[in-house]
Enzyme design. Sequence first.
Site, mmCIF file in Angstrom:
data_model
loop_
_atom_site.group_PDB
_atom_site.id
_atom_site.type_symbol
_atom_site.label_atom_id
_atom_site.label_comp_id
_atom_site.label_asym_id
_atom_site.label_seq_id
_atom_site.Cartn_x
_atom_site.Cartn_y
_atom_site.Cartn_z
ATOM 1 N N LYS A 89 -65.511 26.927 24.420
ATOM 2 C CA LYS A 89 -66.960 27.131 24.540
ATOM 3 C C LYS A 89 -67.502 28.028 23.430
ATOM 4 O O LYS A 89 -68.706 28.019 23.152
ATOM 5 C CB LYS A 89 -67.325 27.706 25.910
ATOM 6 C CG LYS A 89 -66.871 29.114 26.174
ATOM 7 C CD LYS A 89 -67.270 29.572 27.578
ATOM 8 C CE LYS A 89 -66.781 30.972 27.893
ATOM 9 N NZ LYS A 89 -67.374 32.004 27.030
ATOM 10 N N ASP A 90 -66.633 28.825 22.775
ATOM 11 C CA ASP A 90 -67.070 29.699 21.684
ATOM 12 C C ASP A 90 -67.079 29.001 20.330
ATOM 13 O O ASP A 90 -67.604 29.549 19.359
ATOM 14 C CB ASP A 90 -66.147 30.925 21.572
ATOM 15 C CG ASP A 90 -66.243 31.856 22.760
ATOM 16 O OD1 ASP A 90 -67.310 31.882 23.412
ATOM 17 O OD2 ASP A 90 -65.252 32.564 23.040
ATOM 18 N N ARG A 140 -77.788 30.342 29.339
ATOM 19 C CA ARG A 140 -77.605 29.142 30.174
ATOM 20 C C ARG A 140 -77.548 29.526 31.652
ATOM 21 O O ARG A 140 -78.235 28.926 32.489
ATOM 22 C CB ARG A 140 -76.301 28.432 29.754
ATOM 23 C CG ARG A 140 -75.875 27.298 30.675
ATOM 24 C CD ARG A 140 -74.477 26.814 30.319
ATOM 25 N NE ARG A 140 -73.481 27.867 30.415
ATOM 26 C CZ ARG A 140 -72.918 28.283 31.549
ATOM 27 N NH1 ARG A 140 -73.261 27.734 32.706
ATOM 28 N NH2 ARG A 140 -72.003 29.238 31.543
ATOM 29 N N ARG A 141 -76.738 30.517 31.972
ATOM 30 C CA ARG A 141 -76.649 30.965 33.365
ATOM 31 C C ARG A 141 -77.972 31.574 33.811
ATOM 32 O O ARG A 141 -78.449 31.302 34.917
ATOM 33 C CB ARG A 141 -75.522 31.989 33.504
ATOM 34 C CG ARG A 141 -74.137 31.401 33.320
ATOM 35 C CD ARG A 141 -73.071 32.475 33.151
ATOM 36 N NE ARG A 141 -71.728 31.890 33.030
ATOM 37 C CZ ARG A 141 -70.698 32.511 32.478
ATOM 38 N NH1 ARG A 141 -70.849 33.736 32.004
ATOM 39 N NH2 ARG A 141 -69.519 31.920 32.402
ATOM 40 N N ARG A 158 -72.715 43.127 28.509
ATOM 41 C CA ARG A 158 -71.781 42.805 27.425
ATOM 42 C C ARG A 158 -70.480 43.543 27.651
ATOM 43 O O ARG A 158 -70.351 44.354 28.540
ATOM 44 C CB ARG A 158 -72.376 43.220 26.064
ATOM 45 C CG ARG A 158 -73.595 42.435 25.604
ATOM 46 C CD ARG A 158 -73.292 40.990 25.253
ATOM 47 N NE ARG A 158 -72.127 40.847 24.405
ATOM 48 C CZ ARG A 158 -72.101 41.063 23.088
ATOM 49 N NH1 ARG A 158 -73.215 41.436 22.465
ATOM 50 N NH2 ARG A 158 -70.994 40.895 22.392
ATOM 51 N N ARG A 164 -66.972 44.712 32.083
ATOM 52 C CA ARG A 164 -68.034 44.166 32.940
ATOM 53 C C ARG A 164 -67.732 44.433 34.416
ATOM 54 O O ARG A 164 -68.624 44.810 35.181
ATOM 55 C CB ARG A 164 -68.180 42.659 32.693
ATOM 56 C CG ARG A 164 -68.647 42.321 31.289
ATOM 57 C CD ARG A 164 -68.888 40.831 31.134
ATOM 58 N NE ARG A 164 -68.957 40.461 29.732
ATOM 59 C CZ ARG A 164 -69.497 39.340 29.281
ATOM 60 N NH1 ARG A 164 -70.022 38.475 30.130
ATOM 61 N NH2 ARG A 164 -69.522 39.068 27.998
ATOM 62 N N CYS A 251 -74.141 28.044 21.612
ATOM 63 C CA CYS A 251 -73.741 28.354 22.988
ATOM 64 C C CYS A 251 -74.679 29.380 23.615
ATOM 65 O O CYS A 251 -74.591 29.657 24.790
ATOM 66 C CB CYS A 251 -72.290 28.831 23.045
ATOM 67 S SG CYS A 251 -71.934 30.290 22.072
#
Length: 323
Positions: A89-90, A140-141, A158, A164, A251
């Site tokens: 995805k990156d 996106r989320r 971040r 996190r 992305c």
Amino acid sequence: MSSTTSAPTRTIRIGSRKSQLALVQTYWVQEQLKQRFPHCNFEVHTMSTQGDKILDVPLAKIGDKGLFTKELEVGMLNNETDLAVHSLKDLPTNLPAGLMLGCVSERENPADALVVHEKHQDKQLETLPKGAIIGTSSLRRLAQLRHHFPDLEFKDIRGNLNTRLAKLDEGEYDGIILAVAGLQRLGMGDRIHQIIAPEISLHAVGQGALGIECRAGDEEILALIKALEHTETALRCHAERAFLRELEGGCQVPIGVNTKIEGGQLTLTGLVASLDGQRLVKDTVTGAADTAETLGIKLAHCLRTKGANEILEEIFAQIQRGS
């Protein structure tokens, strides 16, 4: 007769980010290659990327083309490494000249997960109190969750996964959204409180799969890494990446996907959403799995006719203004 075991005849250098998750993924690839090609020596070379160094600015405001991959790619182009392991995805959909996506590994669950503070153990996304603070660094989320849960508050987060989780546990957030695959790979599957259904949040392009990048035309390296390719995952991810490439979205744009293959047919669902979650365009295409990229392009054109271009242009303008 000599009974000595011959030493490895070739050293292959694998590029990796230094993060815990990146190393877990890279060491998995290293071990798989060692098992299949014992005559080779596989070395891991780590480096920090721009995305690892800039932790106080939202990803979308940095400009994220190659944010977690560029340094690894430079290493290959300079012949310092032979291949690089990425969370797919990156990896941008347009790669630098001279490089190629050589292998896509079998996908873990690509869904998003809700992880909650201990005081909300009896809650789901649907039952969190009004104003609960949810952390995510993904537009996106953010866009999809705002669409479905307008009463929740969203705050950027971040740092690596442990950072996190620490911020969540200290009470800075009521919940955070992470990838199921990352938590599982780090042995933290027990922190998954709720796996978010695709009806609520379509996942990122390539989420849950590893992409192994190498130099274009390096047939020796390509032959090695192809041994780890998972055909069904690769077809699904090629469809997703073609969809994203055709829409010209990085992305850090609210573009989500979902794919499945049944009976040789690939079904691809895609979505583009506005940052406030108010506008959302979505469609699905189905066709022969071996036409994966064509299906991705077809779906992008479908969404364009529904207004995706206008939404994306508005988002790019907002990001450039820093809003």
